[in-house]
Every structure is written in C-alpha cells, then in structure tokens.
Design a protein around this motif. Structure first.
Motif, PDB file in Angstrom:
ATOM      1  N   PHE A  64      28.392 -10.646  -2.857  1.00 31.84           N
ATOM      2  CA  PHE A  64      27.736 -11.407  -3.928  1.00 31.84           C
ATOM      3  C   PHE A  64      27.960 -10.743  -5.278  1.00 31.84           C
ATOM      4  O   PHE A  64      28.083 -11.410  -6.300  1.00 31.84           O
ATOM      5  N   PHE A  65      27.961  -9.415  -5.267  1.00 34.00           N
ATOM      6  CA  PHE A  65      27.903  -8.712  -6.552  1.00 34.00           C
ATOM      7  C   PHE A  65      29.225  -8.117  -7.012  1.00 34.00           C
ATOM      8  O   PHE A  65      29.357  -7.779  -8.175  1.00 34.00           O
ATOM      9  N   GLN A  72      25.315  -7.988 -17.018  1.00 31.98           N
ATOM     10  CA  GLN A  72      24.476  -9.116 -17.439  1.00 31.98           C
ATOM     11  C   GLN A  72      23.285  -9.285 -16.488  1.00 31.98           C
ATOM     12  O   GLN A  72      22.158  -9.538 -16.925  1.00 31.98           O
ATOM     13  N   ILE A  73      23.531  -9.119 -15.187  1.00 34.97           N
ATOM     14  CA  ILE A  73      22.431  -9.234 -14.215  1.00 34.97           C
ATOM     15  C   ILE A  73      21.421  -8.115 -14.449  1.00 34.97           C
ATOM     16  O   ILE A  73      20.214  -8.353 -14.496  1.00 34.97           O
ATOM     17  N   LEU A  77      17.555  -8.510 -15.268  1.00 33.88           N
ATOM     18  CA  LEU A  77      16.512  -7.951 -14.404  1.00 33.88           C
ATOM     19  C   LEU A  77      15.563  -7.053 -15.190  1.00 33.88           C
ATOM     20  O   LEU A  77      14.340  -7.114 -15.011  1.00 33.88           O
ATOM     21  N   TYR A  91      12.666 -12.718 -21.528  1.00 32.11           N
ATOM     22  CA  TYR A  91      13.865 -12.970 -20.726  1.00 32.11           C
ATOM     23  C   TYR A  91      14.717 -14.021 -21.425  1.00 32.11           C
ATOM     24  O   TYR A  91      14.225 -15.106 -21.748  1.00 32.11           O
ATOM     25  N   GLY A  93      17.997 -14.879 -20.290  1.00 33.64           N
ATOM     26  CA  GLY A  93      19.097 -15.372 -19.451  1.00 33.64           C
ATOM     27  C   GLY A  93      18.831 -16.752 -18.873  1.00 33.64           C
ATOM     28  O   GLY A  93      17.893 -17.455 -19.271  1.00 33.64           O
ATOM     29  N   LYS A  94      19.690 -17.127 -17.939  1.00 39.39           N
ATOM     30  CA  LYS A  94      19.562 -18.422 -17.261  1.00 39.39           C
ATOM     31  C   LYS A  94      18.299 -18.437 -16.399  1.00 39.39           C
ATOM     32  O   LYS A  94      17.814 -17.390 -15.976  1.00 39.39           O
ATOM     33  N   MET A  96      16.268 -19.095 -12.900  1.00 36.77           N
ATOM     34  CA  MET A  96      16.652 -18.607 -11.577  1.00 36.77           C
ATOM     35  C   MET A  96      17.458 -19.637 -10.780  1.00 36.77           C
ATOM     36  O   MET A  96      18.360 -19.282 -10.024  1.00 36.77           O
ATOM     37  N   HIS A 100      21.425 -19.019  -9.543  1.00 35.78           N
ATOM     38  CA  HIS A 100      21.670 -18.759  -8.123  1.00 35.78           C
ATOM     39  C   HIS A 100      22.061 -19.960  -7.270  1.00 35.78           C
ATOM     40  O   HIS A 100      22.499 -19.783  -6.144  1.00 35.78           O
ATOM     41  N   LEU A 103      25.246 -20.123  -5.167  1.00 32.45           N
ATOM     42  CA  LEU A 103      25.671 -18.923  -4.443  1.00 32.45           C
ATOM     43  C   LEU A 103      25.451 -18.998  -2.932  1.00 32.45           C
ATOM     44  O   LEU A 103      25.948 -18.163  -2.178  1.00 32.45           O
ATOM     45  N   ILE A 105      22.745 -18.356  -1.239  1.00 34.09           N
ATOM     46  CA  ILE A 105      21.976 -17.181  -0.802  1.00 34.09           C
ATOM     47  C   ILE A 105      21.016 -17.587   0.323  1.00 34.09           C
ATOM     48  O   ILE A 105      20.309 -18.579   0.216  1.00 34.09           O
ATOM     49  N   PHE A 110      18.204 -12.384   0.582  1.00 31.63           N
ATOM     50  CA  PHE A 110      17.059 -12.099  -0.293  1.00 31.63           C
ATOM     51  C   PHE A 110      16.366 -10.818   0.177  1.00 31.63           C
ATOM     52  O   PHE A 110      16.069  -9.923  -0.611  1.00 31.63           O
ATOM     53  N   LEU A 113      18.333  -7.768  -0.658  1.00 37.89           N
ATOM     54  CA  LEU A 113      18.172  -7.355  -2.061  1.00 37.89           C
ATOM     55  C   LEU A 113      16.842  -6.629  -2.253  1.00 37.89           C
ATOM     56  O   LEU A 113      16.765  -5.608  -2.933  1.00 37.89           O
ATOM     57  N   ILE A 145      15.892 -19.294  -5.482  1.00 37.08           N
ATOM     58  CA  ILE A 145      17.083 -18.462  -5.256  1.00 37.08           C
ATOM     59  C   ILE A 145      17.730 -18.723  -3.904  1.00 37.08           C
ATOM     60  O   ILE A 145      18.957 -18.737  -3.782  1.00 37.08           O
TER      61      ILE A 145
HETATM   62  C1  HEM Z   1      13.656 -12.296  -7.179  1.00 34.93           C
HETATM   63  C2  HEM Z   1      14.885 -11.942  -6.980  1.00 34.93           C
HETATM   64  C3  HEM Z   1      15.998 -12.076  -8.003  1.00 34.93           C
HETATM   65  C4  HEM Z   1      15.953 -11.998  -9.356  1.00 34.93           C
HETATM   66  C5  HEM Z   1      14.732 -11.733 -10.229  1.00 34.93           C
HETATM   67  C6  HEM Z   1      17.307 -12.208  -9.851  1.00 34.93           C
HETATM   68  C7  HEM Z   1      17.678 -12.186 -11.174  1.00 34.93           C
HETATM   69  C8  HEM Z   1      18.937 -12.493 -11.656  1.00 34.93           C
HETATM   70  C9  HEM Z   1      19.314 -12.545 -13.044  1.00 34.93           C
HETATM   71  C10 HEM Z   1      18.383 -12.234 -14.198  1.00 34.93           C
HETATM   72  C11 HEM Z   1      20.618 -12.901 -13.122  1.00 34.93           C
HETATM   73  C12 HEM Z   1      21.454 -13.087 -14.375  1.00 34.93           C
HETATM   74  C13 HEM Z   1      21.283 -14.478 -14.910  1.00 34.93           C
HETATM   75  C14 HEM Z   1      22.157 -14.709 -16.135  1.00 34.93           C
HETATM   76  O1  HEM Z   1      23.377 -14.512 -16.034  1.00 34.93           O
HETATM   77  O2  HEM Z   1      21.612 -15.073 -17.183  1.00 34.93           O
HETATM   78  C15 HEM Z   1      21.067 -13.062 -11.755  1.00 34.93           C
HETATM   79  C16 HEM Z   1      22.350 -13.412 -11.396  1.00 34.93           C
HETATM   80  C17 HEM Z   1      22.855 -13.268 -10.115  1.00 34.93           C
HETATM   81  N1  HEM Z   1      22.122 -13.039  -8.972  1.00 34.93           N
HETATM   82 FE1  HEM Z   1      20.140 -12.784  -8.869  1.00 34.93          FE
HETATM   83  N2  HEM Z   1      18.123 -12.410  -8.788  1.00 34.93           N
HETATM   84  C18 HEM Z   1      17.392 -12.319  -7.656  1.00 34.93           C
HETATM   85  C19 HEM Z   1      17.837 -12.449  -6.358  1.00 34.93           C
HETATM   86  C20 HEM Z   1      19.185 -12.509  -6.007  1.00 34.93           C
HETATM   87  C21 HEM Z   1      19.684 -12.422  -4.657  1.00 34.93           C
HETATM   88  C22 HEM Z   1      18.808 -12.314  -3.400  1.00 34.93           C
HETATM   89  C23 HEM Z   1      21.038 -12.470  -4.723  1.00 34.93           C
HETATM   90  C24 HEM Z   1      22.054 -12.396  -3.622  1.00 34.93           C
HETATM   91  C25 HEM Z   1      21.901 -11.619  -2.579  1.00 34.93           C
HETATM   92  C26 HEM Z   1      21.378 -12.600  -6.130  1.00 34.93           C
HETATM   93  C27 HEM Z   1      22.657 -12.700  -6.596  1.00 34.93           C
HETATM   94  C28 HEM Z   1      22.983 -12.929  -7.926  1.00 34.93           C
HETATM   95  C29 HEM Z   1      24.348 -13.107  -8.402  1.00 34.93           C
HETATM   96  C30 HEM Z   1      25.615 -13.052  -7.560  1.00 34.93           C
HETATM   97  C31 HEM Z   1      24.265 -13.350  -9.783  1.00 34.93           C
HETATM   98  C32 HEM Z   1      25.406 -13.596 -10.745  1.00 34.93           C
HETATM   99  C33 HEM Z   1      25.688 -15.073 -10.826  1.00 34.93           C
HETATM  100  C34 HEM Z   1      26.801 -15.379 -11.800  1.00 34.93           C
HETATM  101  O3  HEM Z   1      27.546 -14.461 -12.181  1.00 34.93           O
HETATM  102  O4  HEM Z   1      26.909 -16.530 -12.169  1.00 34.93           O
HETATM  103  N3  HEM Z   1      20.235 -12.618  -6.863  1.00 34.93           N
HETATM  104  N4  HEM Z   1      20.029 -12.822 -10.894  1.00 34.93           N
END
Ligand code: HEM
Lengths: 152, 292
Positions: A64-65, A72-73, A77, A91, A93-94, A96, A100, A103, A105, A110, A113, A145
């Motif tokens: 995923f990452f 940016q992530i 966060l 905040y 950014g985009k 939730m 997501h 993706l 997920i 979850f 993570l 998510i």
């Molecule tokens: C409560 C839990 C989570 C929070 C608070 C969170 C928060 C965020 C934030 C703030 C971003 C960036 C958004 C932006 O680009 O403006 C993001 C992107 C992303 N998150 Fe999460 N996330 C969570 C759970 C997860 C989980 C469980 C996964 C996968 C296992 C995940 C995978 C990703 C990925 C791959 C991106 C990048 C997406 C892209 O590049 O378009 N996230 N997340």
C-alpha cells in the motif's frame, strides 16, 4: 414523560448533526494534554516516521505504501493527530473517503496499520492509556477507509 | 490441575522461546483482529471470559478470514477437579462454532457416595454463536454494543446418575444473548449475557429438576486492559437452583488473561463456583488457549 423527552432527543440528534457540518475528527482533548503526552509536534514527527518504517517492513501493508506519497500521508496524519489531541492544527488534506476509497483496504489491513502505529507509539514511550484514546478516536474511520473484500 | 497447569506453563515458556516473527509467519491468514479482542475460551467452549460467553466471535479473523483456536481449562476446588477442553472456529467474524467437553472429577466425594474415588461426570457441549449487530472494537463512536445470540447444545454422559440425583434429562439446550462493548479510551470491556437454561451446575448435574422450565440467568464480565497483552477483570454467572438434593448458587471469578501473541494466551483466575452438592467450592482456574 421521561421517555417522551428521550424519544424527542433521539429524533432531534441526527437533524442537529446535519445542520452543523460535523467535524470528521472531533477534538478529544481540548486542553491539549493528550498532545503533550505524545510529545507535541516533535513527538508526532518521530511517531509517524516510525509508523512509515513499520508499514513498509510489514508484508501486510508494504504494497500500500511503497509507491504512495509517504511524506504527504505523514503530514496529513500529523495534522489529524494534532487536531484531535488538542494541539490546535487544521487538517488540510483529502477526506478519508477520497484518500482511501480506491485502495481496496480490508479490515485486516486496517488492523495491521493500527499495530504498526502501536509499535511506533511504544517506541516513543506514549503511555498505553494515551495510545488507546487516540486509537478510539481513529477506529470509527474504518467505515470510510475499509472498502475492500467484506467491508468494515 | 497442578500437573496440567505446570504443563501449560511449560508449554508457554517453551513457545515463548520461539521468535515472535517466526511464529507470526507460520500463521498469517487470520491475524486481522487486535490482540485479546477475540476473548478467551469460556468453560463451555464459546469465546468470552472464563465463565461467560461474550458477543465477540472467537479467533483473530476478520470479515474476510477464518480463525480457530483450542483450549484446555482446569479448575481445582476443595472437593472436585473440573476440566474442560475444546475448540472453536470463527467464520468471517460472523459465526462461531464450538465444541467442548467438561469432565467433573468427584475425587473423594465419589468414594463417599459409593461411586468410586475419582468418579467423573462428563458433559459435551456443541455451541453456535451468531453476531447480530455492532462491532465491539471498531465502533468506538457508537454507544451500542456488539450483540450476538447463541445456543449451547448439551449432553450429559452420565444420565442415570444425574437422573438419580433429581435431574429430569440428560440433554438440553441453553440459549443466550450477549452484549459486549470495549470502551477503548478507558481500557474497559463490559459484557452482559442473558441465558435461558435448564442446566444444573452448567449441566454437570443434568437438566431440569424441581421443575422442567427454562430459567433466565444473568452473566456479566468486566475487564480492564493493563497493557496490550494483559487484561484483568471479574465475572459473575448466576445459575438456577433447581435440584432438591443440594443448593446451587452463583459463580464468580477474578481473572488475569495474558496473550503472549495471537497464537497463545494463558488465563489464571480465582473462581468461586458457589455450593456444589457438598459445600462451597472455590479454587484456582487455569486456562491455556492456542489459536491458529
Ligand atoms: C484511521 C486510520 C487512517 C488515517 C487517519 C489515514 C490517514 C491518511 C491521510 C491523512 C492520507 C493522505 C491524504 C492526502 O493525500 O491528502 C492517507 C493516504 C493514504 N492512506 Fe491512509 N489513513 C488511515 C488508514 C489507512 C490504512 C488502514 C491504509 C492501508 C493499509 C491506508 C493507506 C493509505 C494510502 C496508500 C494512502 C495514499 C493514497 C494516495 O496516494 O492516493 N490508510 N491516509
């Protein structure tokens, strides 16, 4: 009578929630004490750095990452965590769902993570109770998510 | 109990030597729940506390996975030794099937009753539990708990004896509804279970007695998360008092459940099972659970 009042309250609550644009990340520690327990901004930088290392090391989350915009992530966060813990951030950014929904997920991703985050918080000496307060605030977001397989 | 518990502790310490990472890579398919959130194994085999079922579905599986575990429990009281062993399968965090066998060793009481020293009464329980609504762990913004309904089909293998003691039947089914909620921010887990049952002493003394009706019983658990691996708490389980030959009262316990990882947990408790035929029975409870 009591029940009538309760019923009225239950009916009115969703309407109330709709009129104010509800904050998707409600502040749980308005006095900022939780933010302090996490070591403030410096603490959150270290925790999210460690989180990213853990996510890449864990085969369940690596894919995923590895190709994502990790800085940016992390920035997002830090803003979210700072905001809910009363550190006064916004905040930018985009939302939730946007971030997501494509993706796929699953719930186990979850959980993976959350476990990486727990390790990162342990490493940075965040007390267990403080960790759980943040996790409790994040857990409901599984609904936006987790969109893969059996859904959240 | 002494032997079995020390065996369990030995197994635990041996397994503790296995690097966690290696153990993790052997079983990767059902690790989607957080540590301890699948509960431990209650005496009749369902996922829960030690005495009472919880609404959680056993195993570490999520909606996309299958989980399973097996357990061995032993309780040593003044006059008896009660062991229980069994296994469960959790399907997609929705349905749980369980099987357990309880052996009630009467030790010296058996001799006094002319049954022979160590006369053992056995019960088999087949359980099913279905999650109806809610998510005890993830839905931290909802006040409502996870709710499940279940049945435990019980068969007492010493029918002639338990009927001689006044039971009406050697088989019966318990029905229950459980509500479980984790208040994560406070590190507290609460469970309440309502059970309709005819069982005397969990079914060890058969089903029905003075009357042949279902009796509605309450069971409750409270657990406090000390850290990610350790939960401590207390439980209560009321039981019918339906046999003319001896009084029956509620069971209570205080417990500590320790999860070494998602594959191994040990629960130690001090249980007070109330009066069982001869007198008040209390003692050490030990339970080992191995999950896949
Ligand atoms: C409560 C839990 C989570 C929070 C608070 C969170 C928060 C965020 C934030 C703030 C971003 C960036 C958004 C932006 O680009 O403006 C993001 C992107 C992303 N998150 Fe999460 N996330 C969570 C759970 C997860 C989980 C469980 C996964 C996968 C296992 C995940 C995978 C990703 C990925 C791959 C991106 C990048 C997406 C892209 O590049 O378009 N996230 N997340």
């Amino acid at each position: 009578m009591k029940y009538l009042a309760l019923a009225a309250l239950l009916i009115a609550t969703p309407a109330l929630a709709e009129t104010q644009t509800a904050d998707p990340f409600p502040v749980i520690s308005p006095d900022g004490s939780l933010y302090q327990a996490f070591g403030g901004h410096e603490g959150l930088v270290r925790i999210t750095d460690d989180l990213m290392v853990n996510l890449l090391a864990d085969p369940r989350t690596h894919d995923f990452f590895v190709a994502a915009k990790r800085d940016q992530i992390k920035t997002g966060l830090i803003q979210i965590f700072c905001h809910v813990m009363g550190g006064g951030c916004t905040y930018t950014g985009k939302n939730m769902t946007e971030a997501h929904s494509q993706l796929g997920i699953r719930e186990e991703d979850f959980t993976a993570l959350v476990e990486s985050l727990q390790k990162a918080m342990d490493k940075n000496h965040v007390p267990f109770r403080a960790q759980n307060r943040l996790l409790a605030a994040m857990a409901p977001h599984h609904r936006e998510i987790v969109t893969g397989a059996g859904k959240g | 109990m002494k032997h079995h518990l020390s065996g369990a502790l030995l197994a635990l310490s041996l397994l503790a030597g296995v690097p966690a990472a290696r153990a993790e890579s052997i079983f990767t398919y059902a690790s989607g729940k957080l540590l301890l959130t699948g509960g431990v194994s209650q005496v009749e085999g369902a996922a829960g506390g030690g005495l009472t079922p919880w609404a959680v579905i056993g195993g570490y599986e999520t909606k996309d996975q299958i989980g399973a575990n097996a357990f061995y429990t032993s309780v040593d009281t003044q006059d008896y030794r009660i062991t229980s062993q069994g296994a469960l399968v959790g399907l997609y965090n929705r349905v749980e099937f369980s099987y357990a066998r309880q052996d009630f060793d009467t030790q010296g009481v058996g001799a006094a009753l002319d049954l022979g020293y160590g006369y053992t009464i056995s019960q088999e329980t087949v359980g099913v539990k279905v999650r109806l609504l809610g998510d005890a762990i993830l839905d931290q913004d909802h006040w409502w708990p996870q709710v499940s309904a279940g049945a435990q089909v019980k068969h007492n293998r010493n029918g002639a004896l338990v009927k001689a003691l006044g039971a009406r039947d050697d088989q019966s089914t318990d029905y229950y509804v459980s509500a479980t909620k984790l208040y994560l921010a406070h590190g507290l887990l609460l469970n309440g279970t309502l059970r309709a049952t005819k069982a005397n002493q969990f079914g060890i003394l058969g089903y029905g007695g003075i009357d042949n009706d279902y009796h509605l019983q309450f069971e409750g658990s409270l657990a406090y998360l000390v850290n990610r691996r350790l939960a401590v708490g207390a439980e209560v389980r009321t039981k019918p008092d339906n046999l003319a030959v001896a009084k029956e009262g509620a069971g209570v316990d205080i417990f500590a459940a320790y999860a070494l990882n998602k594959h191994l947990s040990l629960t130690l408790a001090y249980a007070d099972l109330g009066n069982i035929v001869t007198r008040h029975q209390s003692g050490l409870y030990g339970s080992l659970q191995v999950g896949f």
